[in-house]
Design a protein around this motif. Structure first.
Motif: not given
Length: 391
Positions: A328-335, A302-307, A350-354, A285-286
């Motif tokens: 789904s709504d917030e885009g890509l996050f990188v940690f 925790s995100f504001n929209s689903n992964i 979104k993933t997958p990325i290169n 989910h999120n």
């Protein structure tokens, strides 16, 4: 108070903060992309290139600056990954992949060599298994079909009649995973019926498993390779999120790491903090959870929209790893490996990325897609130097 709003604002100033690139390039076409960007290399100038297909079944090649080098309509959807073969310093190479009915090979000019595309013996059920253990050897081009056969093709398009393996017991939709252990080159894969197979590069059985895998959520498994084959294992999860370590002797350990997950969770097994031990990554989910097998949490978020896909581990250099998650709504996050969010904001895509780099790996960029756009975003786009304490 009354008709007024009162606000307090605190500013902190860092005199040595150095902002770098954010978006390297952003290209939009007239229809949506339907595959991830696959990485290729131009050995002529040591630059990266990216192969991607759109909804009209056109395959595009972009260079590291976002310039489109060529496009070619193939009339079918690419299944699985696009692989680069026969690359040389003269700038020659071929891109190999399968669609449902054909094996494709496209050269550096965006054209088919002789005999291609090759019509398959039956419909492909998973992506091309490109196996190349030794650079001097001809690679294996494995194609699993719905007649439960696996064919190996030569790079000229002919079927390798010397390569044979037993028929599948069920449809293969997962990946061929090559690895080397005990000095032996091996290929591992598991079909939809949870039948695990371990073969050599000629198709011969290495281990015949009497039992099926205890689980195979989303047809995904990961390898945990140790010094010997007997101590190596396959990592899988079931629909309830329980993790199993199934070793190549047919014995498994069971880990209940989370109290409960939904039926639609995503699982990744990878060494996020580069300590030599695999970490268990759940995206549900999120919520993102990164755990050790003793149930201790490395970090969560925790995100504001689903992964909308599994977390992806990306490597910048020999020791720096990042974790990419798309929503789904917030885009890509990188940690980073400690769970710190890159730059503190999400990125489009979104993933997958290169990953690509410029200036001899001084700056790294994530190449990803978002609808009709393909773009490159900075990963390490802030250089934080030592801060002197001010009076």
């Amino acid at each position: 108070s009354g008709d007024l709003f009162y606000n307090n604002l605190c500013l902190k100033y860092n005199p040595v903060y150095k902002p770098e690139f954010n978006t390297l390039w952003d290209i939009e076409i007239d229809t949506s992309f339907i595959t991830e960007p696959f990485l290729a290399h131009n050995l002529l100038d040591s630059s990266d290139m990216f192969v991607i297909q759109d909804a009209n079944y056109t395959v595009h090649l972009f260079d590291h600056t976002g310039k489109q080098l060529w496009s070619k309509n193939i009339g079918e959807k690419v299944i699985g990954k696009v692989h680069q073969i026969h690359a040389n310093k003269a700038g020659n190479y071929r891109l190999a992949f399968v669609s449902e009915k054909h094996l494709h090979m496209i050269n550096e000019e965006g054209e088919y060599p002789d005999k291609f595309p090759v019509t398959l013996k039956a419909n492909a059920t998973t992506g091309l298994g490109y196996i190349n253990f030794e650079e001097k050897d001809n690679p294996l081009l494995l194609v699993a079909c719905d007649n439960l056969s696996i064919y190996n093709y030569k790079t000229n398009g002919d079927i390798d009649t010397d390569w044979k393996t037993d028929h599948l017991k069920d449809t293969l939709t997962g990946n061929f995973v090559p690895f080397i252990c005990d000095g032996r080159a091996m290929i591992c894969f598991a079909d939809e019926g949870k039948n695990l197979r371990l073969i050599d590069k000629r198709g011969n059985w290495i281990v015949k498993f009497k039992e099926k895998l205890p689980a195979l959520h989303n047809d995904v498994f990961y390898l945990d390779i140790k010094k010997s084959l007997n101590t190596s294992a396959v990592i899988v999860t079931d629909e309830n999120g329980i993790v199993y370590r199934y070793n190549f002797k047919g014995v498994f350990d069971k880990y209940e790491l989370l109290p409960k997950v939904s039926k639609n969770y995503f699982f990744t097994y990878a060494d996020v903090d580069h300590d030599g031990k695999g970490d268990f990554i759940f995206a549900d989910h999120n919520r993102l959870n990164v755990l050790n097998k003793d149930k201790t949490i490395k970090f969560d978020f925790s995100f504001n929209s689903n992964i909308n896909g599994p977390a992806q581990v990306i490597q910048l250099n020999d020791s720096t790893l990042k974790l990419a998650v798309s929503t789904s709504d917030e885009g890509l996050f990188v940690f980073d490996s400690n769970g710190n969010l890159n730059r503190g904001i999400s990125l489009a895509g979104k993933t997958p990325i290169n990953i690509t780099s410029i200036e001899k790996c001084k700056f790294y960029f994530a190449v990803t897609t978002f609808g009709r756009r393909i773009m490159a975003h900075a990963i390490d786009n802030e250089v934080q130097e030592k801060i002197e304490l001010l009076p």
